[in-house]
Design a protein around this motif. Structure first.
Motif, mmCIF file in Angstrom:
data_model
loop_
_atom_site.group_PDB
_atom_site.id
_atom_site.type_symbol
_atom_site.label_atom_id
_atom_site.label_comp_id
_atom_site.label_asym_id
_atom_site.label_seq_id
_atom_site.Cartn_x
_atom_site.Cartn_y
_atom_site.Cartn_z
ATOM 1 N N LEU B 131 1.453 -1.851 -0.323
ATOM 2 C CA LEU B 131 -0.215 -0.078 -0.196
ATOM 3 C C LEU B 131 0.631 1.001 0.002
ATOM 4 N N GLY B 132 2.225 1.025 0.059
ATOM 5 C CA GLY B 132 2.938 2.167 0.380
ATOM 6 C C GLY B 132 2.667 3.159 2.070
ATOM 7 N N ARG B 133 1.252 2.145 3.003
ATOM 8 C CA ARG B 133 1.239 2.672 4.097
ATOM 9 C C ARG B 133 0.923 2.154 4.609
ATOM 10 N N PRO B 134 2.048 2.855 6.092
ATOM 11 C CA PRO B 134 1.878 1.987 7.754
ATOM 12 C C PRO B 134 0.507 1.500 7.351
ATOM 13 N N ILE B 135 -0.589 1.023 7.015
ATOM 14 C CA ILE B 135 -2.115 1.115 7.268
ATOM 15 C C ILE B 135 -2.086 -0.651 7.292
ATOM 16 N N THR B 136 -2.077 -1.433 8.200
ATOM 17 C CA THR B 136 -2.347 -2.961 8.843
ATOM 18 C C THR B 136 -2.985 -3.710 9.026
ATOM 19 N N ASN B 137 -4.661 -2.589 8.807
ATOM 20 C CA ASN B 137 -5.569 -3.608 9.330
ATOM 21 C C ASN B 137 -6.066 -4.688 8.478
ATOM 22 N N THR B 138 -5.643 -4.393 6.965
ATOM 23 C CA THR B 138 -5.769 -5.315 6.039
ATOM 24 C C THR B 138 -5.285 -6.446 6.231
ATOM 25 N N ALA B 139 -4.198 -6.430 6.633
ATOM 26 C CA ALA B 139 -2.637 -7.140 6.382
ATOM 27 C C ALA B 139 -3.694 -8.067 8.079
ATOM 28 N N MET B 140 -3.926 -7.423 8.802
ATOM 29 C CA MET B 140 -4.300 -8.429 10.514
ATOM 30 C C MET B 140 -5.691 -9.007 9.726
ATOM 31 N N VAL B 141 -6.171 -8.429 9.134
ATOM 32 C CA VAL B 141 -7.666 -9.362 9.215
ATOM 33 C C VAL B 141 -7.394 -10.025 8.169
ATOM 34 N N GLY B 142 -6.329 -10.488 7.238
ATOM 35 C CA GLY B 142 -5.719 -11.523 6.605
ATOM 36 C C GLY B 142 -4.951 -12.629 7.316
ATOM 37 N N ALA B 143 -4.426 -12.228 8.702
ATOM 38 C CA ALA B 143 -3.299 -12.702 9.401
ATOM 39 C C ALA B 143 -4.505 -13.534 10.366
ATOM 40 N N PHE B 144 -5.278 -12.595 10.518
ATOM 41 C CA PHE B 144 -6.443 -13.033 11.741
ATOM 42 C C PHE B 144 -6.796 -14.383 10.925
ATOM 43 N N VAL B 145 -7.273 -14.589 9.853
ATOM 44 C CA VAL B 145 -7.938 -16.132 9.005
ATOM 45 C C VAL B 145 -7.208 -16.820 9.285
ATOM 46 N N GLY B 146 -5.584 -16.421 8.268
ATOM 47 C CA GLY B 146 -4.666 -17.705 8.496
ATOM 48 C C GLY B 146 -4.370 -18.350 9.808
ATOM 49 N N ALA B 147 -4.775 -17.626 10.109
ATOM 50 C CA ALA B 147 -4.171 -18.087 11.853
ATOM 51 C C ALA B 147 -5.699 -19.226 12.893
ATOM 52 N N THR B 148 -6.442 -18.871 12.580
ATOM 53 C CA THR B 148 -7.710 -18.848 13.551
ATOM 54 C C THR B 148 -8.614 -20.176 12.599
ATOM 55 N N ASN B 149 -8.795 -20.251 11.011
ATOM 56 C CA ASN B 149 -10.084 -21.064 11.013
ATOM 57 C C ASN B 149 -11.326 -20.329 10.910
#
Ligand code: SF4
Ligand code: SF4
Lengths: 98, 190, 391
Positions: B131-149
């Motif tokens: 994104l070129g910006r340190p906005i992490t919310n979409t990355a973190m929802v991806g991480a959440f879904v990846g880590a939790t099922n």
């Protein structure tokens, strides 16, 4: 007759013409026609629009209060630059002091 | 009915999309057929102050609207709130803490002195790349879904596509979500 | 159609479906996004011929609606807290003028100290204003109650302002799936407003004229009569709504497990769901507790409440406000409804100024009352230890 209460007490307004408020006041303005210069200051500032400069038969213009509506607030008296208005107490309020 | 109730708490700072993260997952969870509820902490909404948001997913209508005190998962968007905010408060023993933390999970576990499951991801770096910006919310929802099922990736992808009105932004965020998701799958060994 | 939306939107969308003629509003947290959403709908041309007026204050907003409503317009506004209090002078007039203005109050605490967070102190202060008042538990209920509010407010037998109370933040800011109504459903339930009287420039009328002592009392009797009729009309509207939409929110009150209950817990608004959960958990443990949810606060369904409480040993009210110098306002009403009965009475003011009320607190309070561990009467919920400096 039984009193009828309309919804919310909504009613036909008394137009300000039919609602004569002249008896509300305790004092009334009296214009000294000699001093009046017909400048209309009182006419502009009367809150009830009831003192109006009119042309008399002899052509002289003077302010004339309409006692049917005048509430006796004394605004005309205090604003008249010619000192042509004085306020007088209505007869009914002149109590006899024994 | 299997009586699922998943409670997630998100931590970050105002302006980082902490509320949006919970909202996105509420929509994605809804697409999966859950009853969902997300809501923010109701603080003064100032940029930079630590904020939290909450997500409940359930197979029954959700009636509790209190804050989440005993979360199943905690998601941390910003490494700098760890410490000033006790992000792990009330986390269930079998729960997971998923954090944006560049120095790795062992380091974070040591730093926090906890022994429940801690998963880390360098989401800021990923966000900067995509994104070129340190906005992490979409990355973190991806991480959440990846880590939790808990939520299906397809539902999240669909949500992200709807969320961003600009197609370009949606695509960038999707790439970011997928990278974070895949990274977490690998970390978890799934 | 179910969609995940924020509480604000659930209201704005429902208002739109009610085809309002005039919306006037002034922003205040946590209400602002309701009228922001409506303003956007207006700007996008979704509100038909509706006039949207941005007022200079809540007093102005309410005054604009009084004028609009007097011309026969369907009117809406939203506010809360200090805004509601500022509106109150006008709203009390609107009640006396019998103008069916509908407003949503996103319950928020009152100053001072300044708090933007949720409790019920604002709406409770308008208890005696002549507005109908209901309290909703969820955003779906809030969404559904907007057409009901218009229908009952504009009912010629009622003609009173209607205030829907929804908890600020807890509901307004919550993001959750809402089954959004269809236009046809709302149209079939809510006919266009047919005002019994209205003024035009050709037919000027006086609203709220003055009544000297020889007339005034009668007008207040009439207002009370209207509220009494409202109780029936509102009940009917609730029923009709359930029939049309299949979503039955119940009548003025809703109960659960009260038949054999030794203790009945009473709640209003968004806290109710939590209390219901705790009550059912305790019932599973074999404790005889029940729940009474009060939906309609004005007109107050006193007879119904008395009937429900007639055999119970303990009444416990979860208050969200305090009438300073006495106790919680809901408890006062409940006790007055129960006149002649002799249950033990307890009330707890919880969640003042937005303090979160965890399930554990509700559980603790109910258990302590059930087990006879607290004194009867009014209490504050969880309060930190503090030292009051009295000079
Ligand atoms: S006394 Fe007052 S009301 Fe009467 S004429 Fe003078 S200004 Fe007008
Ligand atoms: S203000 Fe005095 S001088 Fe002027 S018109 Fe009136 S009465 Fe006459």
């Amino acid at each position: 007759m039984v009193m009828k209460i309309t919804l919310g007490g909504v009613s036909k307004p008394h137009s300000s013409k039919t609602m004569k408020t002249g008896d509300w006041g305790t004092e009334y303005p009296v214009v000294d026609e000699e001093k009046c210069t017909a400048c209309k200051t009182c006419e502009y500032l009367c809150p009830d629009a009831c003192i109006v400069v009119v042309e008399k038969e002899d052509g002289k213009k003077v302010a004339v209060p309409d006692y049917d509506y005048c509430k006796g607030c004394g605004v005309c008296f205090s604003v008249c630059p010619a000192g042509a208005i004085k306020m007088e107490l209505k007869e009914i309020y002149k109590l006899e002091v024994c | 009915m299997i009586n699922i109730l998943v409670e997630v708490r998100f931590h970050g700072r105002g302006g980082q999309g902490v509320v949006t993260a919970a909202d996105i997952l509420a929509v994605a969870g809804f697409k999966d057929g859950y009853h969902t509820l997300s809501f923010p902490t109701f603080g003064a909404e100032k940029r930079g102050t630590p904020v939290a948001s909450f997500l409940r997913l359930s197979d029954k209508p959700i009636v509790s609207r209190d804050e989440i005190y005993y979360p199943d998962y905690v998601v941390v968007m910003d490494p700098t709130v760890i410490g000033p905010v006790k992000v792990e408060a009330g986390l269930k023993p079998e729960g997971k803490l998923i954090a944006n933390y560049p120095k790795g999970s062992e380091d974070l576990k040591r730093a926090m002195g906890v022994d429940f499951e801690v998963l880390t991801i360098n989401a800021t770096k990923m966000a900067m790349e995509h994104l070129g910006r340190p906005i992490t919310n979409t990355a973190m929802v991806g991480a959440f879904v990846g880590a939790t099922n808990v939520i299906k990736l397809e539902s999240l992808v669909e949500t992200i596509n709807e969320w961003f009105t600009s197609k370009e932004l949606a695509e960038k965020n999707l790439k970011l979500v997928e990278e974070a998701y895949n990274y977490m799958r690998e970390v978890c060994g799934w | 159609m179910k969609k995940v939306v924020r509480g604000f939107y659930s209201i704005a969308y429902s208002v739109k479906l009610c085809r309002p003629d005039v919306i006037a509003a002034y922003p205040i947290t946590p209400q602002t996004e309701i009228v922001e959403n409506l303003a956007k709908m207006y700007a996008d041309g979704e509100l038909g011929n509706c006039e949207y007026v941005t007022a200079e204050s809540e007093f102005g907003a309410a005054s604009i609606l009084v004028g609009a409503s007097a011309t026969g317009a369907r009117t809406f506004t939203a506010t809360c807290s200090q805004g509601l209090i500022l509106m109150s002078e006008v709203l009390i007039n609107a009640a006396g003028m019998r103008l069916p203005i509908v407003l949503v109050n996103t319950n928020r605490a009152l100053s001072a100290p300044l708090s933007i967070w949720n409790d019920h102190q604002d709406s409770m202060i308008l208890r005696d204003a002549g507005l109908m008042q209901i309290y909703v538990e969820t955003n779906q209920e809030a969404h559904d109650m907007v057409p009901v509010a218009f229908k009952v407010a504009e009912n010629p037998k009622v003609m009173l302002p209607f205030m829907i109370n929804m908890d600020g933040y807890k509901l307004t800011h919550a993001y959750e799936p809402i089954d959004l109504l269809d236009q046809e459903v709302v149209d079939s339930f809510l006919p266009p407003y047919d005002p019994p009287v209205y003024m035009t420039t050709k037919n000027p009328l006086t609203f709220g004229c003055y009544a000297p002592p020889n007339y005034y009392a009668e007008f207040r009797v009439v207002l009370q009569n209207a509220m009494e009729r409202a109780e029936k009309e509102l009940e009917k509207a609730y029923k009709e709504w359930a029939e049309i939409t299949g979503r039955d929110w119940g009548g003025h009150v809703v109960t659960e497990g009260v038949e054999d209950a030794e203790l009945i817990a009473i709640a209003m608004g968004s806290l109710t769901g939590m209390v219901r959960n705790v009550v059912s958990e305790l019932r599973n443990q074999g404790k005889k507790v029940g729940l009474l949810k009060i939906r309609t606060f004005r007109p107050f369904p006193a007879k119904e409440i008395k009937e429900i409480l007639k055999d119970v040993e303990k009444i416990l009210v979860f208050e969200r406000a305090v009438s300073f110098g006495y106790e919680g306002p809901v408890g006062m009403e409940v006790k007055s409804a129960c006149f002649g009965l002799t249950p033990e009475f307890y009330s707890f003011a919880v969640g003042l100024g937005g303090r979160d009320v965890p399930g554990e607190e509700v559980m603790k309070i109910i258990n302590e009352v059930y087990d006879g561990k607290v004194k009867q009467g009014f209490h504050f919920g969880t309060v930190k230890p503090f030292e009051e400096v009295v000079v």
